[in-house]
Scaffold this motif. Structure first.
Motif, PDB file in Angstrom:
ATOM      1  N   GLN A  46       0.833  -1.198   0.000  1.00  0.00           N
ATOM      2  CA  GLN A  46       0.000   0.000   0.000  1.00  0.00           C
ATOM      3  C   GLN A  46       0.868   1.248   0.000  1.00  0.00           C
ATOM      4  OE1 GLN A  46      -3.276   0.195   2.874  1.00  0.00           O
ATOM      5  NE2 GLN A  46      -2.508   2.177   3.584  1.00  0.00           N
ATOM      6  N   LEU A  47       0.537   2.179  -0.887  1.00  0.00           N
ATOM      7  CA  LEU A  47       1.157   3.503  -0.882  1.00  0.00           C
ATOM      8  C   LEU A  47       0.132   4.473  -0.310  1.00  0.00           C
ATOM      9  CD1 LEU A  47       3.799   4.985  -1.946  1.00  0.00           C
ATOM     10  CD2 LEU A  47       2.289   5.848  -3.750  1.00  0.00           C
ATOM     11  N   THR A  48       0.454   5.065   0.835  1.00  0.00           N
ATOM     12  CA  THR A  48      -0.444   6.009   1.490  1.00  0.00           C
ATOM     13  C   THR A  48       0.087   7.425   1.261  1.00  0.00           C
ATOM     14  OG1 THR A  48      -1.052   4.379   3.170  1.00  0.00           O
ATOM     15  CG2 THR A  48      -1.460   6.691   3.691  1.00  0.00           C
ATOM     16  N   TYR A  49      -0.781   8.295   0.761  1.00  0.00           N
ATOM     17  CA  TYR A  49      -0.350   9.610   0.274  1.00  0.00           C
ATOM     18  C   TYR A  49      -1.447  10.625   0.534  1.00  0.00           C
ATOM     19  CZ  TYR A  49      -0.179  13.034  -3.642  1.00  0.00           C
ATOM     20  OH  TYR A  49      -0.221  14.156  -4.427  1.00  0.00           O
ATOM     21  N   THR A  50      -1.045  11.866   0.818  1.00  0.00           N
ATOM     22  CA  THR A  50      -2.020  12.944   0.922  1.00  0.00           C
ATOM     23  C   THR A  50      -1.525  14.158   0.148  1.00  0.00           C
ATOM     24  OG1 THR A  50      -3.198  14.453   2.413  1.00  0.00           O
ATOM     25  CG2 THR A  50      -1.052  13.668   3.177  1.00  0.00           C
ATOM     26  N   PRO A  51      -2.248  14.578  -0.912  1.00  0.00           N
ATOM     27  CA  PRO A  51      -1.870  15.810  -1.605  1.00  0.00           C
ATOM     28  C   PRO A  51      -2.121  17.039  -0.744  1.00  0.00           C
ATOM     29  CG  PRO A  51      -3.912  14.932  -2.503  1.00  0.00           C
ATOM     30  CD  PRO A  51      -3.397  13.910  -1.540  1.00  0.00           C
TER      31      PRO A  51
END
Length: 261
Positions: A46-51
């Motif tokens: 899983q790649l967890t990201y927040t713009p």
């Protein structure tokens, strides 16, 4: 009180699970401050990201901070908890284990390139299988494999005395108390604590304190505090001393690091 979201061990809809035919699937949701995903794990990476926003991930006995334009890679079968430190646009990319972009078994914090940012945004719009999705999948994996990794995590100890000391420092990161002074507060000798830091965390007391301060930078700057105040809150004698330490670790100034969009 935090709001917990959980559907058994997988807080994401089953239709978002990756498959060999569609190895990358995106889950997009907007979360409010303190709206958290409780500990869970799954068979895919899983790649967890927040713009936009600020995330904290607890995994592998460490606290990982994920500011905007960075992401954390969580390998398959690693239990993790996602916490929001501000209202956040959570974007999670599930990657089937057969297409795992990394050979290691540990979490990584990564720089998100402009291309990767646009690819993730495009996945939100495109949700149908086909050649275009296949091409995007390959480019996303290529971008992840070449992404720069960042030391934005804080290992936490298991020993009760050491954990008590670390929690004292986390509560007051500006403290410059020596290990001798802190040792008296947790009922252990400084010699014992020095040995425990090396045994439990594979680093010295001084290195852990610096890592802790680096980890605390991100939430402070995300609140809009000026660098001079951040330096003071983290126990640095001046803004220039703080900036020099930051640049030595990340290769660029705090203002450059946090201005990326």
């Amino acid at each position: 009180m935090p709001v917990h979201i959980c559907h058994h061990t997988n807080p994401h809809p089953p239709e978002s699970d990756p498959t060999p035919a569609r190895p990358i699937r995106l889950v997009a949701r907007n979360l409010q401050l303190a709206q958290n995903l409780i500990p869970h794990e799954h068979d895919w990476g899983q790649l967890t990201y927040t713009p936009q926003g600020m995330l904290q991930v607890v995994a592998e006995g460490s606290i990982w901070f994920v500011p905007p334009m960075r992401a954390i890679w969580i390998p398959p079968n690693v239990t993790h908890e996602v916490r929001t430190l501000a209202d956040s646009q959570l974007r999670v990319i599930h990657i089937h284990a057969d297409r795992n972009p990394f050979s290691g078994k540990h979490c990584l914090v990564l720089e998100v390139s402009r291309l990767l940012k646009e690819l993730i945004a495009s996945l939100e719009i495109l949700d149908t299988p086909g050649p275009r999705e296949n091409h995007m999948t390959q480019v996303i994996i290529d971008e992840l494999q070449t992404a720069k990794t960042l030391p934005i995590h804080l290992p936490m100890p298991t020993d009760k005395r050491l954990k008590g000391l670390c929690e004292i420092l986390l509560a007051n990161p500006a403290s410059n108390d020596t290990l001798d002074v802190l040792a008296k507060q947790v009922g252990a000798s400084s010699r014992t604590l020095t040995r425990l830091f090396e045994q439990d965390l594979n680093m010295s007391f001084g290195t852990w304190r610096q890592q802790m301060r680096l980890a605390r930078v991100t939430p402070l700057i995300s609140r809009g505090l000026p660098l001079s105040q951040v330096a003071t809150e983290l126990g640095y004698a001046s803004q220039s001393a703080f900036s020099a330490m930051f640049k030595k670790t990340f290769g660029e100034s705090p203002s450059a690091f946090f201005s990326k969009k």
